[in-house]
Design an enzyme around this catalytic site. Structure first.
Site, PDB file in Angstrom:
ATOM      1  N   HIS A 293      -6.263  -7.342  -0.571  1.00  0.00           N
ATOM      2  CA  HIS A 293      -6.373  -5.906  -0.845  1.00  0.00           C
ATOM      3  C   HIS A 293      -5.594  -5.541  -2.102  1.00  0.00           C
ATOM      4  CE1 HIS A 293      -6.775  -6.349   3.619  1.00  0.00           C
ATOM      5  NE2 HIS A 293      -7.835  -5.585   3.381  1.00  0.00           N
TER       6      HIS A 293
ATOM      7  N   HIS B 209       0.822  -1.224   0.000  1.00  0.00           N
ATOM      8  CA  HIS B 209       0.000   0.000   0.000  1.00  0.00           C
ATOM      9  C   HIS B 209       0.853   1.272   0.000  1.00  0.00           C
ATOM     10  CE1 HIS B 209      -3.671  -2.212   0.412  1.00  0.00           C
ATOM     11  NE2 HIS B 209      -3.357  -2.698   1.600  1.00  0.00           N
TER      12      HIS B 209
ATOM     13  N   ASP C  75      -2.625 -10.717  -2.432  1.00  0.00           N
ATOM     14  CA  ASP C  75      -3.207 -10.199  -1.189  1.00  0.00           C
ATOM     15  C   ASP C  75      -4.681  -9.839  -1.454  1.00  0.00           C
ATOM     16  OD1 ASP C  75      -1.990  -8.699   1.553  1.00  0.00           O
ATOM     17  OD2 ASP C  75      -3.818  -7.774   0.764  1.00  0.00           O
TER      18      ASP C  75
ATOM     19  N   ASP D  19      -4.315 -12.826   3.255  1.00  0.00           N
ATOM     20  CA  ASP D  19      -5.588 -12.406   3.848  1.00  0.00           C
ATOM     21  C   ASP D  19      -6.790 -12.685   2.943  1.00  0.00           C
ATOM     22  OD1 ASP D  19      -4.576 -10.498   2.135  1.00  0.00           O
ATOM     23  OD2 ASP D  19      -4.624  -8.847   3.582  1.00  0.00           O
TER      24      ASP D  19
END
Ligand SMILES: [Zn+2]
Length: 309
Positions: free
Chosen positions: A164, A125, A162, A246
């Site tokens: 995200h 991120h 991931d 995740d």
């Protein structure tokens, strides 16, 4: 040849507020599972300190300085709602970047077949000029640029599974045709980016969003139809994996329903692409994964598959 595992005790010293999902226990869970005798054949190294020069290939010096100056001598400093610095964060961030470059060095010079870096905080991120979403430096981006600058690698693919979207990696390579960024992720979900229409200036950003509730069968089909043909056409000389776990069904932050076998599967598939185009070179960097059991089991499946070389 063998698989390299890189970690360092300082990754436990990046502290977050009580109740924060990105916590030192994540690495303790990984350390515990990788201590098992079936991982005895792993080569193990401790993470080197990253250099400002390496970090500055992905972030402006102003960003590096800002984090250095913000790091507290005691207590926690909040950078945004999710992202904090503790006294140990600076060294953890530096060694996270250093470990990513070290993994590239060892894989590219053929000391090992592939490598997994168990570090925290995660990185995907972190944008060019901004720490966010638990991330300080973008380790995958730093590793890709290191491979190009130091080892003369041309095309690098970063594949991010991931749950995200890796907005930071996308941001850094938006206009860079030498790095392909491929991501599967849940949408809508934090950070909000990652629509299939986001393709980058050179059409080297490949976003394959999934929906809450999607399982391994849907994930595998999305990878096979949305990502593999693009990777095959790009012919990467090195594959970097942003290995977030995740998307596991047990994870409290994500709504996908993958199981550890799905992470083993995508690892194998990416190794096959690397065998075909990149001399087998794969560097994998830990990103998210917040259910300790799901994280440990998924990491074990991932590393076990890497060890099949
Ligand atoms: Zn994540």
């Amino acid at each position: 040849m063998s698989t390299l595992l890189i970690s360092h005790p300082c990754f436990l010293d990046h502290l977050t507020p009580i109740g924060h999902p990105e916590r030192p226990d994540r690495l303790r869970a990984i350390d515990r599972v990788l201590e098992h005798e079936r991982f005895q054949a792993l080569e193990r190294e401790t993470a080197a300190m990253g250099t400002v020069e390496a970090i500055a290939r992905a972030h402006p010096m102003a960003h590096v300085d800002r984090l250095y100056k913000a790091a507290p001598e005691e207590g926690l400093v909040r950078l945004d709602a999710d992202t904090t610095l503790s006294p140990g964060s600076w060294e953890a961030a530096l060694r996270g970047a250093g470990a990513a470059c070290q993994a590239v060095d060892e894989v590219v010079t053929r000391k090992v077949s592939n490598a997994f870096v168990a570090s925290r905080p995660p990185g995907h991120h972190a944008e060019h000029e901004r720490a966010m979403g638990f991330c300080l430096f973008n380790n995958a981006a730093i590793a890709a640029r290191h491979a190009q600058a130091v080892h003369g690698i041309g095309r690098v693919a970063i594949v991010d599974f991931d749950v995200h979207h890796g907005n930071g990696t996308q941001d850094i390579f938006w206009a860079d045709p030498s790095v392909m960024y491929c991501s599967t992720h849940q949408m809508p979900l934090y950070p909000g980016s990652g629509a299939a229409s986001e393709r980058g200036e050179a059409d080297t950003i490949v976003n394959v969003p999934l929906s809450a509730g999607d399982d391994g069968a849907i994930f595998r089909e999305a990878v096979e139809t949305g990502i593999l043909p693009r990777l095959e056409a790009f012919k990467p000389e090195l594959i970097i994996i942003s290995a977030g776990f995740d998307a596991h069904a047990r994870d409290p932050l994500g709504g996908l329903n993958l199981v550890e076998a799905d992470f083993g599967w995508i690892t194998r598939v990416l190794m096959d692409v690397a065998d075909q185009h990149a001399g087998g070179r794969v560097v994998s960097l830990l990103e998210g994964g917040y259910d300790l059991e799901g994280l440990a089991r998924s990491t074990a499946a991932h590393v076990m598959t890497l060890m099949t070389g």
